[in-house]
Structure formats: C-alpha cells, structure tokens
Design an enzyme around this catalytic site. Structure first.
Site, mmCIF file in Angstrom:
data_model
loop_
_atom_site.group_PDB
_atom_site.id
_atom_site.type_symbol
_atom_site.label_atom_id
_atom_site.label_comp_id
_atom_site.label_asym_id
_atom_site.label_seq_id
_atom_site.Cartn_x
_atom_site.Cartn_y
_atom_site.Cartn_z
ATOM 1 N N ARG A 150 8.011 4.093 1.834
ATOM 2 C CA ARG A 150 7.246 3.431 2.869
ATOM 3 C C ARG A 150 7.759 1.647 3.228
ATOM 4 N NH1 ARG A 150 0.959 1.898 3.312
ATOM 5 N NH2 ARG A 150 1.941 -0.152 2.190
ATOM 6 N N THR A 205 7.408 -1.540 8.686
ATOM 7 C CA THR A 205 5.847 -1.190 9.368
ATOM 8 C C THR A 205 4.923 -0.070 8.525
ATOM 9 O OG1 THR A 205 8.087 0.448 9.420
ATOM 10 C CG2 THR A 205 8.413 -0.670 11.592
ATOM 11 N N ASP A 249 0.594 -2.999 -6.106
ATOM 12 C CA ASP A 249 2.021 -2.065 -5.684
ATOM 13 C C ASP A 249 1.803 -1.368 -7.123
ATOM 14 O OD1 ASP A 249 4.488 -0.832 -5.907
ATOM 15 O OD2 ASP A 249 4.490 -2.189 -4.348
ATOM 16 N N ASP A 269 5.446 -1.121 -8.563
ATOM 17 C CA ASP A 269 5.522 -2.203 -9.504
ATOM 18 C C ASP A 269 4.864 -2.275 -10.291
ATOM 19 O OD1 ASP A 269 7.798 -2.158 -6.691
ATOM 20 O OD2 ASP A 269 6.077 -4.388 -6.119
HETATM 21 C C1 PRP Z 1 4.314 3.493 -1.941
HETATM 22 C C2 PRP Z 1 3.034 5.055 -2.741
HETATM 23 C C3 PRP Z 1 2.885 6.210 -1.782
HETATM 24 C C4 PRP Z 1 2.721 5.518 -0.200
HETATM 25 C C5 PRP Z 1 1.924 5.040 -0.100
HETATM 26 O O1 PRP Z 1 5.415 3.815 -2.514
HETATM 27 O O2 PRP Z 1 3.509 5.248 -4.092
HETATM 28 O O3 PRP Z 1 3.851 6.960 -1.692
HETATM 29 O O4 PRP Z 1 3.343 3.738 -1.401
HETATM 30 O O5 PRP Z 1 1.279 4.739 1.346
HETATM 31 P P1 PRP Z 1 1.475 5.788 2.790
HETATM 32 O O6 PRP Z 1 0.286 6.049 2.611
HETATM 33 O O7 PRP Z 1 1.371 4.488 3.582
HETATM 34 O O8 PRP Z 1 2.669 6.223 3.198
HETATM 35 P P2 PRP Z 1 6.118 3.179 -1.883
HETATM 36 O O9 PRP Z 1 7.122 4.227 -0.507
HETATM 37 O O10 PRP Z 1 5.599 1.851 -1.543
HETATM 38 O O11 PRP Z 1 7.134 3.038 -2.820
HETATM 39 P P3 PRP Z 1 7.010 3.075 -4.216
HETATM 40 O O12 PRP Z 1 6.728 4.315 -4.859
HETATM 41 O O13 PRP Z 1 8.805 3.131 -5.115
HETATM 42 O O14 PRP Z 1 6.555 2.673 -4.810
HETATM 43 N N1 URA Z 2 0.857 1.514 -2.052
HETATM 44 C C1 URA Z 2 0.635 1.329 -3.111
HETATM 45 O O1 URA Z 2 1.279 1.009 -4.233
HETATM 46 N N2 URA Z 2 -0.509 0.553 -2.635
HETATM 47 C C2 URA Z 2 -1.126 0.403 -2.035
HETATM 48 O O2 URA Z 2 -2.348 -0.298 -2.127
HETATM 49 C C3 URA Z 2 -0.406 1.254 -1.170
HETATM 50 C C4 URA Z 2 0.793 1.982 -0.585
#
Ligand code: PRP
Ligand code: URA
Length: 242
Positions: free
Chosen positions: A136, A140, A234, A237
């Site tokens: 993500r 944005t 997150d 993280d």
């Molecule tokens: C996070 C999470 C989902 C997404 C959710 O991943 O693990 O994949 O955001 O958000 P959305 O429903 O608005 O798309 P991120 O892209 O931050 O990557 P990560 O898995 O590396 O933490």
């Molecule tokens: N991704 C996350 O890890 N947490 C949130 O709350 C939204 C997106």
C-alpha cells in the site's frame, strides 16, 4: 475517528452475576451472509487486547497473534466441503464421520500475510502456499502489485487468502483480481484476516458477493491515514521489525 458503534458486552462464563462481570468492546455486527466473525469469546477478546496494546513487546505480539491466527484457520477450514467417511475404532465399532474433500492452498499477501502461513501449515501439513506481493502506498493508501507466484493448478484448489489487516480493502481486492484472472472461482476463495474495517467489508461484499470472509473482529472504521481504528497499528512492522 468516528464514534464507536461496537457494543460493549459482558464477557465470560457464568462465574459471576451479570452485574459483576467485566465488559469489553466486541466486534461490530455485519449482516452480510458471507462475512463470518469469530465468536467473541473471553479468550479471543483477551488475545486481541494483548495485540492491540501499544505497550506489548514484539515477542508477545507474535505469540498472541499466532493464537488468533490458529482460530481463524480452524474456522476457515470449517467452510470447506466434507464427505461421509466411516471408520472402525480399535474396539471394533464403526464411527460414521466425515473427511475433507478437495484440494486447498494458501495464498499470502506479502509482507504481513506471511505471518499467517505457519498457522495454516500447523493445521494442513505440507500445504502449498502461493505469494502475492502487494504494498500500500504510504501517502495515497493505494495498493501496488509487484509480484505473484501461485501453484500452477490454483484454479482447481480452494484458496485460503491470508492477510491480517483488511483496511480499505484495496490490497485484498487486487489479490482477488489476480486469483480470478488465474481461473479461481470467487466462491472457492476464503479471505482470513484478524481485523477488518466496516468500509473494507462493505466494499468487498458488494464486489465479491460469493467470496467468504472470516475475521476475528470488525473494528470501528478508518482514520485519516486509512489505518484501522482502534486497530493495532502496522501489523507487519509489529510482527517483523519493531
Ligand atoms: C498492510 C496490510 C494489508 C494492507 C491493508 O500491508 O497487511 O496488506 O496494508 O490495507 P488496505 O486494506 O487499505 O489495502 P502494507 O501494504 O502496509 O504492507 P506490509 O504487509 O509490508 O506491512
Ligand atoms: N495496514 C496495517 O498494518 N494496519 C492498518 O491499520 C491498516 C493497514
């Protein structure tokens, strides 16, 4: 953040009169047939309380997340078809049971979805696991697809799609579009996640009415950065790097 719509309920078995029982915020109820929220048991609420707490250290975050993931996987597996199967017990009697019918695979949305792979492996030995790397955009909130690698026969399998956080639903929608483009029928996809937002669940139910969502909790909503609230921050993280 909007006002909570989630009710606070008394939690726990009948060990105390109702007036003396602890109360806790439970999941927002959702009326879509294909959205299955785990029973809001005292154990689940206590586990979620641990992982939502910003003071929880990484080792505990991983441990308690894994317990919730196990519950999600077990519930997800309950949605797969079974056929009758009778066995003979060691005392010579027969037992009319069932066995699972069909092939499955996991597909994790990287990075955070990979945290759910072990829970699936713990229940389904040597299960095949595909990967879709979607990230993500931090500004944005729009998802970007970088990579996918799926079992060749994915279209013949039930797919357990794994991602702990279901916020706007953009990432999951992109992943489902990839699966559908490889011939996986929508009604053979189960999306397992720990915390969903009402926005994500609503948009998904309209777009993919036959796809099943299994979640531990539907939260209040999203904040101005499209983080789930109250949420847990997150997930990736906290599980991997913090
Ligand atoms: C996070 C999470 C989902 C997404 C959710 O991943 O693990 O994949 O955001 O958000 P959305 O429903 O608005 O798309 P991120 O892209 O931050 O990557 P990560 O898995 O590396 O933490
Ligand atoms: N991704 C996350 O890890 N947490 C949130 O709350 C939204 C997106």
């Amino acid at each position: 953040p909007g006002k909570s719509t989630a009710p606070a309920h008394c939690v726990g078995p009948d060990y105390r009169p109702i007036a003396q029982k602890p109360t806790a915020t439970v999941s927002t109820e959702i009326s879509y047939e294909n959205v299955h929220i785990l029973p809001q048991t005292p154990q689940l609420i206590a586990l979620l309380t641990m992982i939502r707490d910003k003071a929880t250290a990484r080792a505990d975050f991983v441990f308690y997340s894994n317990r919730i993931i196990r519950l999600l996987v077990e519930e997800g597996l309950n949605h797969l078809p079974v056929i009758e199967h009778t066995v003979t017990t060691p005392v010579g009697r027969s037992y009319a049971g069932v066995k699972f019918q069909g092939k499955i695979c996991g597909v994790s949305i990287m990075r955070a979805g990979e945290a759910m792979e072990q829970g699936l492996r713990d229940c389904c030995r040597s299960v095949r696991i595909g990967k879709i790397l979607i990230q993500r955009d931090e500004d944005t909130s729009k998802p970007k697809l970088f990579y996918d690698k799926l079992p060749e026969d994915v279209s013949d399998r039930w797919v357990l799609l794994l991602d702990p956080m279901f916020a706007t639903g953009g990432s999951a929608t992109m992943a489902v579009d990839v699966l559908k483009s490889r011939g996986v029928p929508e009604d053979r996809i189960l999306f397992l996640n720990l915390i969903a937002s009402p926005e994500g669940v609503n948009s998904f139910a309209k777009r993919f009415p036959k796809l099943r969502v299994v979640t531990a909790f539907v939260d209040q909503g999203l904040d101005e950065k499209n983080y789930i609230v109250p949420g847990l921050g997150d997930f990736g993280d906290r599980f991997y790097t913090l």
